[in-house]
Design a protein around this motif. Structure first.
Motif, short mmCIF file in Angstrom:
data_model
loop_
_atom_site.label_atom_id
_atom_site.label_comp_id
_atom_site.label_asym_id
_atom_site.label_seq_id
_atom_site.Cartn_x
_atom_site.Cartn_y
_atom_site.Cartn_z
N SER A 601 8.89 5.55 -10.14
CA SER A 601 7.43 5.59 -10.16
C SER A 601 6.92 6.97 -10.53
O SER A 601 5.95 7.11 -11.28
N ALA A 602 7.57 8.01 -9.98
CA ALA A 602 7.12 9.38 -10.27
C ALA A 602 7.33 9.72 -11.74
O ALA A 602 6.46 10.33 -12.37
N CYS A 603 8.47 9.33 -12.29
CA CYS A 603 8.72 9.59 -13.72
C CYS A 603 7.69 8.85 -14.57
O CYS A 603 7.14 9.41 -15.52
N GLY A 608 2.76 8.92 -17.55
CA GLY A 608 1.44 8.31 -17.67
C GLY A 608 0.33 9.33 -17.69
O GLY A 608 -0.68 9.16 -18.39
N ILE A 609 0.49 10.42 -16.92
CA ILE A 609 -0.52 11.49 -16.93
C ILE A 609 -0.62 12.10 -18.33
O ILE A 609 -1.72 12.31 -18.86
N PHE A 637 -1.75 9.14 -10.09
CA PHE A 637 -0.35 9.44 -9.76
C PHE A 637 -0.02 8.94 -8.36
O PHE A 637 1.05 8.35 -8.13
N GLY A 638 -0.94 9.17 -7.41
CA GLY A 638 -0.72 8.70 -6.04
C GLY A 638 -0.59 7.19 -5.98
O GLY A 638 0.26 6.65 -5.27
N GLY A 644 4.98 2.04 -6.40
CA GLY A 644 6.43 2.00 -6.46
C GLY A 644 7.05 1.84 -5.08
O GLY A 644 7.99 1.06 -4.90
N PHE A 645 6.51 2.58 -4.10
CA PHE A 645 7.00 2.45 -2.73
C PHE A 645 6.78 1.04 -2.21
O PHE A 645 7.67 0.43 -1.60
#
Length: 667
Positions: A601-603, A608-609, A637-638, A644-645
């Protein structure tokens, strides 16, 4: 070999040993198939093993020896009976306590090696130490030392598929030794090896036994079993025979040293998180195409939220800027009854300049400016141009917050003397004097009447309706009424208040005054402060709506993450079993897969940003107003990470609840 004693008779304790390390009493194991068929693998097994013994459990295929090994290694629970390890009843232990026992007391050597395919030899050996909480540098050094001692010093960083069968088996043994456990459980360790490699392995196990470790070897090969100190033969789920053992040959000093082996529980959250992140990156690289598709969903979601909110915020600020340019401290009074449309029309005598003069005398009123407007044709030099002409008072720049770029604005004396003077907007000035001539002091013809240019207004741009506000000429209201418009009634009165906190009271005062003057309410009042609040609220609603629509793609991306994680759990079931066998607790497996969901999710969020910023920049090229702020970026992003979590939770729970023995059996 000693004469075979009765396997059902209790065996004498070795001298100096207080209690057995392993004690099984009447252990049974029954498997029930999906069709309800019961298969009894173990039928009342009773077995006692003391520290330092080198025991072979021998039997043919289907005799129950693998089921017995799984129970001995706490990978599986018996259906009935009692199992005590070092005097502790295993039945009373939870899943995590069993994991702790495997982590510190057992080392497993599997027939099929059970090495993690995308991890190097060192990384495979380090796994038990990760769950034991040993620092990275310490466990890395220990893994290299053990592998070097086993003759793999030149193969430390090779993957399993780059090693021979014997080398892979030695890596498996090194992993079993990593946490210095007291018991080594080896399941058919020589089955996949040639005779030379098999003998080397047996010699190594003899050496480990001499050092005080308890070795339990599961085999069907009687020649292999003959090299151990004790042979337990099992057939049809029962112990057929159990040879004796010469306890006097055991190194009791070594035994007591191992018996005192500590098993502290250390915090290993950081190491586990780092390991999980490393495995997540490897998982992403294992199937690049699937990874790209998964990240694409998150990327599009984040980019959409950022771009949509940026466009919405830009549009909001643009509208508010234009409305605010009119003044948030203004009251707009126009002719017409309250139930009529708010327009420039209305009764001929509804509003007159005298009304503005009366309003200006009220408390909290700065100025009250009447206005009359009409489209006229003006000639300047050899240019004829049709534009908007407004007749007003000298206070017009104060009410409209409109500065003079060049020259001056007309005065109250000019209005009182019906002076034929005019102030031009920049658009009109540019059109009438295209060669950069200075318009000040020049004369233009409006409706065949010469007017002298005394000033040029500062540029204001377009209003909320898109009309060019600089396409205008301003004349004294007295002069305009007499020579241009031919009427006295005004189309609006702009009222500027001093204290905006009292603007509602001022609105009430103006309404009361005009009602008293006219005898009825034949006018309308618009409060600009309320209008700005309404516009702002509407713009916020539209921005939230745009963001909500864009967030749907984030939801889709989250579903993609869940699908990938579920596939990952299925594909890596055997790996999960290996990790559980080497000491991974429920929280370890859970945190690993949750960390993997976070990494994915972070990647996707970071990509995405970047995509969102690119989309916002492209949008600006179309002429739309875009305003990027940290809030939407952090929000997007959050949300991506949270999504994702959320969607990674179910696969992570599924992975953490797998039964170790079932997971290891998965192909």
């Amino acid at each position: 070999m000693n004469a075979e004693p009765d396997p059902h008779q209790p065996r004498a304790k070795p001298e100096g040993i207080v209690q057995p390390l392993i004690a099984l009493e009447d252990i049974t194991k029954v498997y029930v198939t999906e069709g309800g068929v019961r298969a009894e693998a173990l039928k009342g097994i009773s077995l006692t093993i003391y520290p330092g013994e080198f025991v072979a459990i021998v039997g043919s295929s289907g005799s129950g020896k693998s089921s017995l090994m799984n129970i001995l290694g706490c990978l599986d629970r018996p259906t009935s009976g009692r199992y005590r390890f070092a005097g502790r009843d295993v039945e009373d232990l939870s899943r995590d306590e069993l994991a702790q026992l495997r982590r510190h007391e057992f080392g497993f050597v599997f027939q099929s090696y059970n090495l993690i395919a995308n991890a190097t030899a060192v990384e495979n050996v380090e796994i038990p130490a990760i769950y034991a909480g040993r620092p990275a540098a310490e466990r890395h050094e220990a893994a290299e030392t053990i592998l070097t001692d086993l003759g793999l010093g030149e193969r430390l960083h090779h993957l399993p598929n780059q090693l021979s069968g014997g080398q892979q088996q030695r890596v498996s043994i090194a992993r079993a030794l990593m946490n210095d456990g007291r018991v080594i459980l080896a399941d058919e360790p020589t089955g996949a090896l040639d005779s030379k490699s098999g003998q080397q392995l047996l010699d190594l196990m003899k050496r480990l036994s001499d050092e005080g470790r308890t070795i339990i070897l599961i085999t069907h090969d009687r020649s292999v079993a003959a090299q151990t100190r004790r042979v337990v033969e099992i057939q049809d789920g029962r112990i057929l025979s159990d040879t004796g053992n010469d306890f006097a040959s055991l190194d009791h000093a070594a035994l007591h040293g191992l018996a005192a082996h500590p098993a502290p529980e250390m915090s290993h959250a950081a190491g586990q998180m780092a390991e999980a992140a490393k495995m997540a990156m490897r998982a992403l690289g294992t199937n690049p195409f699937r990874t790209v598709l998964t990240l694409l969903g998150i990327m599009i979601g984040v980019a959409s939220v950022i771009a949509m909110l940026a466009v919405g915020e830009g549009a909001k600020q643009n509208v508010l800027a234009r409305v605010s340019a009119m003044g948030s401290n203004l009251l707009l009074v126009r002719p017409g009854a309250p139930n009529q449309r708010f327009s420039a029309g209305g009764s001929v005598t509804s509003l007159i300049p005298a009304d503005a003069e009366a309003i200006a005398k009220l408390d909290n009123i700065v100025v009250a400016v009447p206005e009359i407007s009409s489209s006229v044709t003006v000639r300047g030099g050899r240019v004829d141009y049709s534009t908007q002409t407004t007749g007003t008072t000298a206070d017009y720049p104060v009410a409209q917050r409109w500065d003079i770029a060049r020259g001056t604005f007309f005065t109250a004396e000019d209005a009182a003397s019906y002076a034929a003077v005019v102030v031009l907007g920049t658009t009109v000035a540019t059109i009438l004097f295209p060669d950069g001539e200075d318009p000040l002091g020049r004369f233009i013809i409006i409706n065949n009447v010469p007017f002298q240019i005394i000033g040029v207004l500062a540029p204001k741009g377009a209003n909320t309706g898109g009309r060019d506000m600089d396409d205008v000429m301003i004349v004294p209201i007295t002069t305009g009424s007499l020579r241009i418009f031919g009427r006295r009634h005004v189309q609006s009165v702009t009222v500027a208040v001093a204290d905006t906190s009292r603007i509602d009271q001022s609105e009430t005062d103006v309404r009361a005054l005009l009602t008293d003057r006219h005898g009825r309410e034949d006018f309308q009042i618009r409060n600009m402060a309320s209008l700005i609040e309404t516009v702002s609220a509407t713009a916020n609603t539209m921005t939230v709506l745009l963001g909500s629509i864009a967030a749907i793609s984030l939801l889709v991306g989250g579903i993609g993450v869940m699908n990938v994680m579920l596939m990952s759990v299925t594909e890596r079931t055997r790996e999960i079993g290996i990790r559980m066998a080497t000491g991974a607790a429920t929280r370890d497996i859970l945190s690993q897969f949750m960390t993997e969901a976070f990494v994915i999710s972070a990647c996707g969020g970071i990509a995405g940003i970047a995509l969102g910023f690119l989309a916002a920049w492209v949008t600006t090229l179309t002429g739309l107003s875009v305003q990027l702020t940290a809030g939407p970026v952090l929000l997007a992003f959050g949300c991506a990470v949270s999504t994702g979590f959320l969607f990674g939770l179910a696969p992570a729970i599924k992975a953490s609840r797998l039964d170790p023995v079932v997971a290891l059996a998965n192909e």
